[in-house]
Design a protein around this motif. Sequence first.
Motif, PDB file in Angstrom:
ATOM      1  N   TRP A 132       0.831  -1.203   0.000  1.00 31.40           N
ATOM      2  CA  TRP A 132       0.000   0.000   0.000  1.00 31.40           C
ATOM      3  C   TRP A 132       0.865   1.253   0.000  1.00 31.40           C
ATOM      4  N   GLY A 173       1.796   2.247  -3.381  1.00 26.83           N
ATOM      5  CA  GLY A 173       0.719   2.936  -4.091  1.00 26.83           C
ATOM      6  C   GLY A 173       0.708   4.418  -3.774  1.00 26.83           C
ATOM      7  N   PHE A 199       4.467   2.694 -10.284  1.00 29.36           N
ATOM      8  CA  PHE A 199       4.184   1.622  -9.317  1.00 29.36           C
ATOM      9  C   PHE A 199       5.383   0.695  -9.161  1.00 29.36           C
TER      10      PHE A 199
END
Length: 147
Positions: free
Chosen positions: A74, A77, A102
Amino acid sequence: MKRFLVDTNVIIDILSRDPRWFEWSAETLAASADLGPVAINPVIYAELSVGFERIEDLDRALPETDWVRRPLPWSAGFLAGRCFVEYRRRGGLRSRPLPDFFIGAHAAVEELTLITRDAPRFRTYFPTVELVAPPTEAGPSDDGEVP
């Protein structure tokens, strides 16, 4: 022991036996695998999937016995989004984060060495990521821009 994340372009070079880049990509991947595990993430897997009709064929090309499959954290991200904001500030034209953001963010947050032929964007937005790249750049990123 080093841990590596392998950019999509390196894997495509090997799978397609690219006349210009196969040798560099194959030798670099083999040498890296001798130093530690080589990995892909869901973004890399998705980019590669466009070259396959069936998931079974892609899985055969990238067996889990050879490739560590790492989830995208996460925090990667979030970092990808922040780097994309900087990209836009610098004049980047894309309206959504590119896969490279990413991939680079994943390498950054997990301290993975990134094997790539497309180093300019990674050097610009992820300066802490250790890169394994050809001594001469392969050229501009696939979308033709680095801003």
